[in-house]
Design a protein around this motif. Sequence first.
Motif, PDB file in Angstrom:
ATOM      1  N   ALA A  73       0.860  -1.187   0.000  1.00 41.76           N
ATOM      2  CA  ALA A  73       0.000   0.000   0.000  1.00 41.76           C
ATOM      3  C   ALA A  73       0.893   1.232   0.000  1.00 41.76           C
ATOM      4  O   ALA A  73       2.031   1.193   0.484  1.00 41.76           O
ATOM      5  CB  ALA A  73      -0.929   0.017   1.215  1.00 41.76           C
ATOM      6  N   THR A  74       0.382   2.336  -0.556  1.00 38.99           N
ATOM      7  CA  THR A  74       1.149   3.580  -0.599  1.00 38.99           C
ATOM      8  C   THR A  74       0.327   4.728  -0.038  1.00 38.99           C
ATOM      9  O   THR A  74      -0.904   4.692  -0.038  1.00 38.99           O
ATOM     10  CB  THR A  74       1.577   3.927  -2.038  1.00 38.99           C
ATOM     11  OG1 THR A  74       0.401   4.064  -2.856  1.00 38.99           O
ATOM     12  CG2 THR A  74       2.485   2.869  -2.609  1.00 38.99           C
ATOM     13  N   LEU A 117      -3.763  -4.171   3.059  1.00 36.11           N
ATOM     14  CA  LEU A 117      -3.268  -2.984   3.749  1.00 36.11           C
ATOM     15  C   LEU A 117      -3.902  -1.767   3.095  1.00 36.11           C
ATOM     16  O   LEU A 117      -4.089  -1.738   1.876  1.00 36.11           O
ATOM     17  CB  LEU A 117      -1.743  -2.867   3.657  1.00 36.11           C
ATOM     18  CG  LEU A 117      -0.878  -3.917   4.351  1.00 36.11           C
ATOM     19  CD1 LEU A 117       0.597  -3.658   4.052  1.00 36.11           C
ATOM     20  CD2 LEU A 117      -1.113  -3.916   5.854  1.00 36.11           C
ATOM     21  N   SER A 118      -4.215  -0.748   3.903  1.00 34.34           N
ATOM     22  CA  SER A 118      -4.801   0.470   3.345  1.00 34.34           C
ATOM     23  C   SER A 118      -4.450   1.654   4.233  1.00 34.34           C
ATOM     24  O   SER A 118      -4.657   1.609   5.449  1.00 34.34           O
ATOM     25  CB  SER A 118      -6.324   0.327   3.232  1.00 34.34           C
ATOM     26  OG  SER A 118      -6.902   1.505   2.698  1.00 34.34           O
ATOM     27  N   PHE A 119      -3.918   2.723   3.615  1.00 32.87           N
ATOM     28  CA  PHE A 119      -3.637   3.965   4.327  1.00 32.87           C
ATOM     29  C   PHE A 119      -4.884   4.842   4.348  1.00 32.87           C
ATOM     30  O   PHE A 119      -5.685   4.836   3.400  1.00 32.87           O
ATOM     31  CB  PHE A 119      -2.517   4.749   3.637  1.00 32.87           C
ATOM     32  CG  PHE A 119      -1.131   4.267   3.955  1.00 32.87           C
ATOM     33  CD1 PHE A 119      -0.526   4.596   5.161  1.00 32.87           C
ATOM     34  CD2 PHE A 119      -0.422   3.502   3.044  1.00 32.87           C
ATOM     35  CE1 PHE A 119       0.759   4.172   5.450  1.00 32.87           C
ATOM     36  CE2 PHE A 119       0.865   3.072   3.321  1.00 32.87           C
ATOM     37  CZ  PHE A 119       1.457   3.401   4.530  1.00 32.87           C
ATOM     38  N   SER A 120      -5.037   5.623   5.411  1.00 26.52           N
ATOM     39  CA  SER A 120      -6.082   6.639   5.436  1.00 26.52           C
ATOM     40  C   SER A 120      -5.674   7.792   4.525  1.00 26.52           C
ATOM     41  O   SER A 120      -4.489   7.999   4.253  1.00 26.52           O
ATOM     42  CB  SER A 120      -6.306   7.148   6.864  1.00 26.52           C
ATOM     43  OG  SER A 120      -5.125   7.766   7.361  1.00 26.52           O
ATOM     44  N   TYR A 121      -6.666   8.544   4.044  1.00 28.99           N
ATOM     45  CA  TYR A 121      -6.389   9.656   3.139  1.00 28.99           C
ATOM     46  C   TYR A 121      -5.856  10.876   3.887  1.00 28.99           C
ATOM     47  O   TYR A 121      -5.278  11.770   3.281  1.00 28.99           O
ATOM     48  CB  TYR A 121      -7.654  10.029   2.364  1.00 28.99           C
ATOM     49  CG  TYR A 121      -8.048   8.988   1.345  1.00 28.99           C
ATOM     50  CD1 TYR A 121      -7.703   9.116   0.012  1.00 28.99           C
ATOM     51  CD2 TYR A 121      -8.763   7.852   1.729  1.00 28.99           C
ATOM     52  CE1 TYR A 121      -8.062   8.158  -0.924  1.00 28.99           C
ATOM     53  CE2 TYR A 121      -9.127   6.888   0.805  1.00 28.99           C
ATOM     54  CZ  TYR A 121      -8.773   7.044  -0.520  1.00 28.99           C
ATOM     55  OH  TYR A 121      -9.126   6.089  -1.433  1.00 28.99           O
ATOM     56  N   GLN A 160     -11.717  -6.528  -0.359  1.00 32.96           N
ATOM     57  CA  GLN A 160     -11.364  -5.123  -0.546  1.00 32.96           C
ATOM     58  C   GLN A 160     -11.514  -4.371   0.766  1.00 32.96           C
ATOM     59  O   GLN A 160     -12.394  -4.687   1.577  1.00 32.96           O
ATOM     60  CB  GLN A 160     -12.244  -4.469  -1.615  1.00 32.96           C
ATOM     61  CG  GLN A 160     -11.986  -4.967  -3.027  1.00 32.96           C
ATOM     62  CD  GLN A 160     -12.847  -4.243  -4.049  1.00 32.96           C
ATOM     63  OE1 GLN A 160     -13.971  -3.860  -3.769  1.00 32.96           O
ATOM     64  NE2 GLN A 160     -12.311  -4.054  -5.242  1.00 32.96           N
ATOM     65  N   MET A 161     -10.662  -3.353   0.949  1.00 37.33           N
ATOM     66  CA  MET A 161     -10.711  -2.543   2.165  1.00 37.33           C
ATOM     67  C   MET A 161     -10.250  -1.135   1.823  1.00 37.33           C
ATOM     68  O   MET A 161      -9.219  -0.950   1.174  1.00 37.33           O
ATOM     69  CB  MET A 161      -9.808  -3.151   3.246  1.00 37.33           C
ATOM     70  CG  MET A 161      -9.712  -2.335   4.528  1.00 37.33           C
ATOM     71  SD  MET A 161      -8.759  -3.189   5.823  1.00 37.33           S
ATOM     72  CE  MET A 161      -7.119  -3.209   5.074  1.00 37.33           C
TER      73      MET A 161
END
Length: 252
Positions: A73-74, A117-121, A160-161
């Motif tokens: 994730a980026t 994995l997922s970053f918040s905006y 998906q997340m």
Amino acid sequence: MAQGPEREESTHNAGSHASLSVRWVQGFPKQNVHFVNDSTICYPSGNFIIFLDIETKQKTILQCMNGIVGVLATNIPYEVVAFSDRKLRPVIYIYSFPALTRRTKLKGNVLLDYILLSFSYCGTYLASYSSLPEFELALWNWELGVILCKKSQPGVDVSQMTFNPMNWHQLCLSSPSSVTVWTVERSNQEHYLKAKSVKLPMEDGSFFNEKDVVFPDSLPKDPIYGPILPLSAIAGLVDKEAETFRKMTNSF
């Protein structure tokens, strides 16, 4: 893995100091390609992450020394990349770009693998979801390297997340059978995850109305002392009397 002419690439090692330098890495996944800034994409290839400048075509390589690169994730505003290693008791690494220096290492209690994995905006938050046996959703403050809250969903595979772009307190997780919105609630320094399932329409676009069903699917599983029965069945009513039966309430 495709082959091509050997050439020198700019290479960095993650997790160890290697005595050998990598001359050539080639390979491209069907998915899991991300932008890390306006002009650079990155993607995993074996135990490497390849950064490709789409304007100059120059490649930079980050090597994971502890196994094959798992999920990736980026975070474009912070210009960081997060990835897990695919090994027993995996770890999540976060590196800055373009320096490719390690910012932090996140250690949880996951046994086998991270699958998302997922970053918040906005803010320094990272969500992770693990495979069996935990099926664990965790919210991290990656800058501090701590888990703020986590929740296990035994047997629930998530495909998906993503964070709500306007509100990091909301996460949406989807699986082949359901969509769930998770809300991060906070009391002082404590964080809690609260789930709300979203009903999906049927193929014709209509929604399933459980009120007309004698045994609705939303009822909990049968307890040890027997099945849960509608009040009309307990009262011994049948046919129209059962359908129109309503529980009396005391208005006093």
